[in-house]
Motif scaffolding. Structure first.
Motif, PDB file in Angstrom:
ATOM      1  N   LEU A   1      31.077 -54.145  34.218  1.00 25.41           N
ATOM      2  CA  LEU A   1      30.341 -53.634  33.063  1.00 25.41           C
ATOM      3  C   LEU A   1      30.976 -54.092  31.755  1.00 25.41           C
ATOM      4  O   LEU A   1      31.267 -53.312  30.865  1.00 25.41           O
ATOM      5  CB  LEU A   1      30.200 -52.113  33.134  1.00 25.41           C
TER       6      LEU A   1
ATOM      7  N   GLU B   1      21.881 -55.525  30.599  1.00 30.66           N
ATOM      8  CA  GLU B   1      21.867 -54.218  31.243  1.00 30.66           C
ATOM      9  C   GLU B   1      21.133 -54.331  32.563  1.00 30.66           C
ATOM     10  O   GLU B   1      20.477 -55.327  32.860  1.00 30.66           O
ATOM     11  CB  GLU B   1      21.259 -53.148  30.347  1.00 30.66           C
TER      12      GLU B   1
ATOM     13  N   HIS C   1      25.283 -50.441  31.528  1.00 30.66           N
ATOM     14  CA  HIS C   1      25.399 -51.095  30.221  1.00 30.66           C
ATOM     15  C   HIS C   1      26.874 -51.077  29.848  1.00 30.66           C
ATOM     16  O   HIS C   1      27.610 -50.190  30.280  1.00 30.66           O
ATOM     17  CB  HIS C   1      24.576 -50.317  29.181  1.00 30.66           C
ATOM     18  N   HIS C   2      27.309 -52.025  29.076  1.00 35.79           N
ATOM     19  CA  HIS C   2      28.719 -52.042  28.683  1.00 35.79           C
ATOM     20  C   HIS C   2      29.068 -50.868  27.768  1.00 35.79           C
ATOM     21  O   HIS C   2      30.114 -50.243  27.909  1.00 35.79           O
ATOM     22  CB  HIS C   2      29.059 -53.355  27.978  1.00 35.79           C
TER      23      HIS C   2
ATOM     24  N   PRO D   1      28.546 -47.133  25.725  1.00 35.11           N
ATOM     25  CA  PRO D   1      27.942 -45.806  25.866  1.00 35.11           C
ATOM     26  C   PRO D   1      26.825 -45.631  24.841  1.00 35.11           C
ATOM     27  O   PRO D   1      26.671 -46.427  23.917  1.00 35.11           O
ATOM     28  CB  PRO D   1      29.112 -44.865  25.569  1.00 35.11           C
TER      29      PRO D   1
ATOM     30  N   ARG E   1      24.189 -50.902  21.272  1.00 37.39           N
ATOM     31  CA  ARG E   1      24.219 -49.764  22.204  1.00 37.39           C
ATOM     32  C   ARG E   1      22.825 -49.511  22.776  1.00 37.39           C
ATOM     33  O   ARG E   1      21.825 -49.726  22.099  1.00 37.39           O
ATOM     34  CB  ARG E   1      24.743 -48.521  21.499  1.00 37.39           C
TER      35      ARG E   1
ATOM     36  N   LEU F   1      24.038 -42.940  32.531  1.00 38.01           N
ATOM     37  CA  LEU F   1      24.550 -44.236  32.085  1.00 38.01           C
ATOM     38  C   LEU F   1      25.941 -44.482  32.652  1.00 38.01           C
ATOM     39  O   LEU F   1      26.847 -43.664  32.486  1.00 38.01           O
ATOM     40  CB  LEU F   1      24.618 -44.270  30.552  1.00 38.01           C
TER      41      LEU F   1
ATOM     42  N   HIS G   1      29.020 -47.058  32.162  1.00 41.50           N
ATOM     43  CA  HIS G   1      29.435 -47.968  31.096  1.00 41.50           C
ATOM     44  C   HIS G   1      30.939 -48.183  31.130  1.00 41.50           C
ATOM     45  O   HIS G   1      31.674 -47.542  31.872  1.00 41.50           O
ATOM     46  CB  HIS G   1      29.011 -47.420  29.728  1.00 41.50           C
TER      47      HIS G   1
ATOM     48  N   HIS H   1      33.734 -50.102  27.951  1.00 42.48           N
ATOM     49  CA  HIS H   1      33.949 -50.208  26.505  1.00 42.48           C
ATOM     50  C   HIS H   1      34.933 -49.210  25.902  1.00 42.48           C
ATOM     51  O   HIS H   1      35.675 -49.571  25.006  1.00 42.48           O
ATOM     52  CB  HIS H   1      32.621 -50.133  25.742  1.00 42.48           C
TER      53      HIS H   1
ATOM     54  N   GLN I   1      27.007 -39.583  30.896  1.00 43.90           N
ATOM     55  CA  GLN I   1      27.565 -40.925  30.788  1.00 43.90           C
ATOM     56  C   GLN I   1      28.843 -40.947  31.609  1.00 43.90           C
ATOM     57  O   GLN I   1      29.660 -40.037  31.520  1.00 43.90           O
ATOM     58  CB  GLN I   1      27.906 -41.264  29.339  1.00 43.90           C
TER      59      GLN I   1
ATOM     60  N   ASN J   1      32.164 -43.299  32.427  1.00 35.85           N
ATOM     61  CA  ASN J   1      33.006 -44.442  32.081  1.00 35.85           C
ATOM     62  C   ASN J   1      33.574 -44.991  33.390  1.00 35.85           C
ATOM     63  O   ASN J   1      34.415 -44.367  34.013  1.00 35.85           O
ATOM     64  CB  ASN J   1      34.128 -43.984  31.139  1.00 35.85           C
TER      65      ASN J   1
END
Length: 177
Positions: A32, A92, A105-106, A108, A124, A132, A134, A136, A152, A154
């Motif tokens: 990601l 994405e 997606h990279h 958030p 974003r 999500l 992600h 980043h 979200q 990570n």
């Protein structure tokens, strides 16, 4: 200096070993973003990693519009990454993980709270209520709700013992959040 180079080599060797300890040769892997700012790294490192690799572009990957500012350069850099062994390169992706419809997606979702990273609002994803996955944000959090309340996760290696996480781990995070 030589010590900086050695530190990078040691870091890469550790990340490669960690990756291969949990990913088999036929496993599908989604990176990601931020695979490397070094243009040679995909061709040098990707062949050492187990799995079939897909890249969701991060702001530090050369085919991303944050790094390449013309369609011709984006096309050239995308070809470089594909030639290095990525099965796909995209901004994405959406997929089902168990019973959950998730978005990859990279970055958030944007959060106007000043304690969170405000950079790159134009890159974003828009929050339509999809869970999500992600990267980043590095060590900021493992799970977080967007301002809209959307989960979200990570999935960056820096919050996951410097290893990729499995679909089972993602389902567990979803169900416990």
């Amino acid at each position: 200096t030589a010590s900086i180079g050695l530190d990078v080599l040691e870091m890469n060797a550790t990340l490669i070993a960690n990756h291969n300890s949990v990913v088999g040769p036929n496993d599908t892997v989604y990176h990601l973003g931020d695979f490397s700012l070094n243009k040679r790294a995909p061709a040098e490192i990707l062949p050492q990693l187990n799995g079939i690799h897909h890249l969701i572009l991060g702001n530090h990957d050369w085919p991303h519009t944050a790094c390449s500012n013309t369609p011709a350069k984006i096309e050239k850099m995308t070809k470089l990454y594909l030639d290095s062994g990525f099965a796909s390169v995209q901004l994405e992706h959406s997929m089902w993980i168990g019973q959950y419809d998730v978005r990859l997606h990279h970055m958030p979702y944007f959060d106007p709270n000043p304690e969170f990273d405000q950079r790159y609002p134009e890159h974003r994803p828009e929050d339509f209520g999809h869970i999500l996955l992600h990267g980043h944000v590095h060590h900021s959090y493992k799970t977080k709700r967007s301002p809209r309340g959307t989960l979200q996760i990570n999935v960056g290696v820096d919050v996951n013992d410097y290893r990729p996480i499995s679909l089972e781990q993602i389902v567990e995070l979803i169900e416990n959040s």
